[in-house]
Design an enzyme around this catalytic site. Structure first.
Site, mmCIF file in Angstrom:
data_model
loop_
_atom_site.group_PDB
_atom_site.id
_atom_site.type_symbol
_atom_site.label_atom_id
_atom_site.label_comp_id
_atom_site.label_asym_id
_atom_site.label_seq_id
_atom_site.Cartn_x
_atom_site.Cartn_y
_atom_site.Cartn_z
ATOM 1 N N ASN A 11 -23.395 56.151 -57.619
ATOM 2 C CA ASN A 11 -23.983 56.771 -58.812
ATOM 3 C C ASN A 11 -25.231 55.968 -59.158
ATOM 4 O O ASN A 11 -25.136 54.889 -59.736
ATOM 5 C CB ASN A 11 -22.956 56.721 -59.955
ATOM 6 C CG ASN A 11 -23.549 57.186 -61.277
ATOM 7 O OD1 ASN A 11 -24.640 57.754 -61.310
ATOM 8 N ND2 ASN A 11 -22.841 56.930 -62.369
ATOM 9 N N LYS A 13 -27.515 56.551 -61.236
ATOM 10 C CA LYS A 13 -27.942 56.618 -62.640
ATOM 11 C C LYS A 13 -29.467 56.848 -62.693
ATOM 12 O O LYS A 13 -30.013 57.510 -61.831
ATOM 13 C CB LYS A 13 -27.525 55.360 -63.387
ATOM 14 C CG LYS A 13 -26.054 55.018 -63.152
ATOM 15 C CD LYS A 13 -25.532 53.989 -64.077
ATOM 16 C CE LYS A 13 -24.073 53.729 -63.722
ATOM 17 N NZ LYS A 13 -23.335 53.039 -64.726
ATOM 18 N N HIS A 100 -19.331 61.825 -67.293
ATOM 19 C CA HIS A 100 -19.534 60.367 -67.248
ATOM 20 C C HIS A 100 -19.616 59.808 -68.673
ATOM 21 O O HIS A 100 -20.212 60.425 -69.555
ATOM 22 C CB HIS A 100 -20.814 60.038 -66.469
ATOM 23 C CG HIS A 100 -20.896 58.581 -66.123
ATOM 24 N ND1 HIS A 100 -21.241 57.629 -67.045
ATOM 25 C CD2 HIS A 100 -20.623 57.914 -64.974
ATOM 26 C CE1 HIS A 100 -21.195 56.435 -66.473
ATOM 27 N NE2 HIS A 100 -20.825 56.586 -65.213
ATOM 28 N N GLU A 102 -21.368 57.596 -69.991
ATOM 29 C CA GLU A 102 -22.715 57.399 -70.543
ATOM 30 C C GLU A 102 -23.229 58.688 -71.170
ATOM 31 O O GLU A 102 -24.030 58.657 -72.107
ATOM 32 C CB GLU A 102 -23.662 56.871 -69.450
ATOM 33 C CG GLU A 102 -23.437 55.381 -69.194
ATOM 34 C CD GLU A 102 -23.811 54.904 -67.802
ATOM 35 O OE1 GLU A 102 -24.480 55.639 -67.055
ATOM 36 O OE2 GLU A 102 -23.412 53.770 -67.457
ATOM 37 N N GLU A 169 -12.737 55.858 -64.867
ATOM 38 C CA GLU A 169 -13.732 54.828 -65.145
ATOM 39 C C GLU A 169 -13.519 54.293 -66.557
ATOM 40 O O GLU A 169 -14.031 54.876 -67.524
ATOM 41 C CB GLU A 169 -15.144 55.422 -65.050
ATOM 42 C CG GLU A 169 -15.527 55.887 -63.673
ATOM 43 C CD GLU A 169 -17.033 55.779 -63.450
ATOM 44 O OE1 GLU A 169 -17.416 55.114 -62.494
ATOM 45 O OE2 GLU A 169 -17.807 56.326 -64.245
ATOM 46 N N GLY A 175 -20.430 48.428 -65.641
ATOM 47 C CA GLY A 175 -21.571 47.511 -65.729
ATOM 48 C C GLY A 175 -21.261 46.191 -66.414
ATOM 49 O O GLY A 175 -22.170 45.500 -66.871
ATOM 50 N N SER A 213 -17.705 48.501 -62.204
ATOM 51 C CA SER A 213 -17.983 47.158 -61.685
ATOM 52 C C SER A 213 -17.432 46.893 -60.289
ATOM 53 O O SER A 213 -17.075 45.754 -59.966
ATOM 54 C CB SER A 213 -17.458 46.087 -62.662
ATOM 55 O OG SER A 213 -18.193 46.119 -63.855
ATOM 56 N N GLY A 234 -21.589 52.282 -59.248
ATOM 57 C CA GLY A 234 -22.843 52.409 -59.984
ATOM 58 C C GLY A 234 -23.881 51.412 -59.488
ATOM 59 O O GLY A 234 -24.501 51.589 -58.434
HETATM 60 P P1 PGA Z 1 -20.919 50.275 -62.336
HETATM 61 O O1 PGA Z 1 -20.988 51.799 -62.817
HETATM 62 O O2 PGA Z 1 -20.386 50.271 -60.932
HETATM 63 O O3 PGA Z 1 -22.310 49.773 -62.439
HETATM 64 O O4 PGA Z 1 -19.980 49.564 -63.269
HETATM 65 C C1 PGA Z 1 -20.038 52.741 -62.430
HETATM 66 C C2 PGA Z 1 -20.395 54.081 -63.004
HETATM 67 O O5 PGA Z 1 -20.973 54.137 -64.110
HETATM 68 O O6 PGA Z 1 -20.130 55.118 -62.388
#
Ligand code: PGA
Length: 252
Positions: A11, A13, A100, A102, A169, A175, A213, A234
Site C-alpha cells: 500500500n 499510500k 482503510h 486513514e 489492520e 506506521g 508495521s 504500507g
Molecule cells: P504500515 O501501513 O505498514 O506503514 O504500518 C500499513 C497500512 O496502512 O496498510
C-alpha cells in the site's frame, strides 16, 4: 513451510511518481525469479496517477496493480476530483483497498464503504476490505465489538466472497512499529473470519491479511500463524529491498 497461496500486498499510500517505476520493476523481476519457489501473489496498490503508466511501461506479469480508494458512484458523474471503480479498472487496477483507517479517520463511514465495495465488485475488482480498532477502543476492551460492527454494517450475503480479501489492520499498529501479541492476533483473526462467515452466511473460510508495521525483521513472527493469508504492507512497500526482504524472510 506451507504451500498455501500467500498475498503480499503493498500500500504505497500518497507516495511515488513516474521515477518510482524502478521499485515496481525490481519487485516484478523478483516475482519472476521466485515464481516457482512458493505460491504467492504480489500486488502493489499505487496512487491512481501511476496505475496506467506502470501497467503500460512495464508490461507487468509477475505482480498485479491495485488502487487505494474510489468514489462509490458507479458511472461518470459530477464529482469533482473523484475517480470511480470503473475508471480504475480501465486504468489497469485489478485490486482495490477499501475501508482503510486513514480514510475512515477522514470521515468515511461503514455505509460509504459498503457502497464503494458494491461498485468495486460490480466492476470485478478484487476488494481488500480493511477493518481494525483504534488504541482507545482496544484499551476499553471494545476490539471485537468494533470489528463486528465494521463487518456487519458493511458486508452482505449477496457479496461475492471470492472477490473479497479481509485485512485486519489495528489502527494503533499502522506506521508505529508496534504489532499485536501473536496469541492476541491469532484470536482476532479467528474472530474476524467467523464474523465474516456468519454475516455472509457461508461455510467457506475467507482470506485474511494482517497489516500494520510489517517489516523484514518482524515478518518471521507472523509466519507461524497459519490462518493468515498474507500481509498488507504500507511504509516498507515503498522500498523494493524492504518489500522483497519481507517476502524472502517470510519463507526462510
Ligand atoms: P504500515 O501501513 O505498514 O506503514 O504500518 C500499513 C497500512 O496502512 O496498510
Amino acid at each position: 513451510m506451507t504451500n498455501k497461496l500467500k498475498y503480499f500486498i503493498g500500500n504505497w499510500k500518497m507516495f511515488g511518481d513516474f521515477g518510482s517505476f524502478n521499485i515496481i520493476h525490481k519487485i516484478n523481476q523478483f516475482g519472476y525469479k521466485s515464481r516457482k519457489l512458493n505460491k504467492k501473489k504480489i500486488v502493489l496498490c499505487v496512487p491512481n496517477t501511476l496505475i496506467h503508466f506502470f501497467k503500460k511501461k512495464l508490461r507487468l506479469k509477475h505482480i498485479s496493480l491495485g488502487a487505494q480508494n474510489c468514489h462509490p458512484h458507479k458511472s461518470y458523474g459530477p464529482f469533482t476530483g473523484s475517480v470511480n471503480a470503473l475508471m480504475l479498472k480501465k486504468a489497469g487496477a485489478e485490486y482495490i483497498i477499501l475501508g482503510h483507517s486513514e480514510n475512515r479517520l477522514e470521515g468515511e463511514t461503514n455505509q460509504i464503504i459498503k457502497k464503494k465495495i458494491i461498485s468495486a465488485l460490480d466492476k470485478k475488482l478484487n476488494v481488500i476490505f480493511c477493518v481494525g480498532e483504534t488504541h482507545k477502543e482496544k484499551i476499553k476492551g471494545r476490539t471485537f465489538s468494533i470489528l463486528r460492527k465494521q463487518i456487519r454494517s458493511t458486508l452482505e450475503k449477496k457479496f461475492n466472497i471470492n472477490k473479497i480479501i479481509l485485512a485486519y489492520e489495528p489502527v494503533w499498529s499502522i506506521g508505529t512499529n508496534r504489532i499485536p501479541k501473536i496469541n492476541e492476533l491469532i484470536n482476532t483473526i479467528k474472530f474476524i473470519k467467523n464474523e465474516f462467515k456468519k454475516t455472509l452466511k457461508i461455510k467457506k473460510i475467507p482470506k485474511i491479511l494482517y497489516g500494520g508495521s510489517v517489516n523484514p525483521k518482524n515478518i518471521r513472527l507472523f509466519s507461524s500463524i497459519r490462518d493468515i493469508d498474507g500481509f498488507l504492507i504500507g511504509g516498507a512497500s515503498q522500498s523494493s529491498k524492504k518489500f522483497i526482504d519481507i517476502i524472502k524472510n517470510y519463507y526462510k
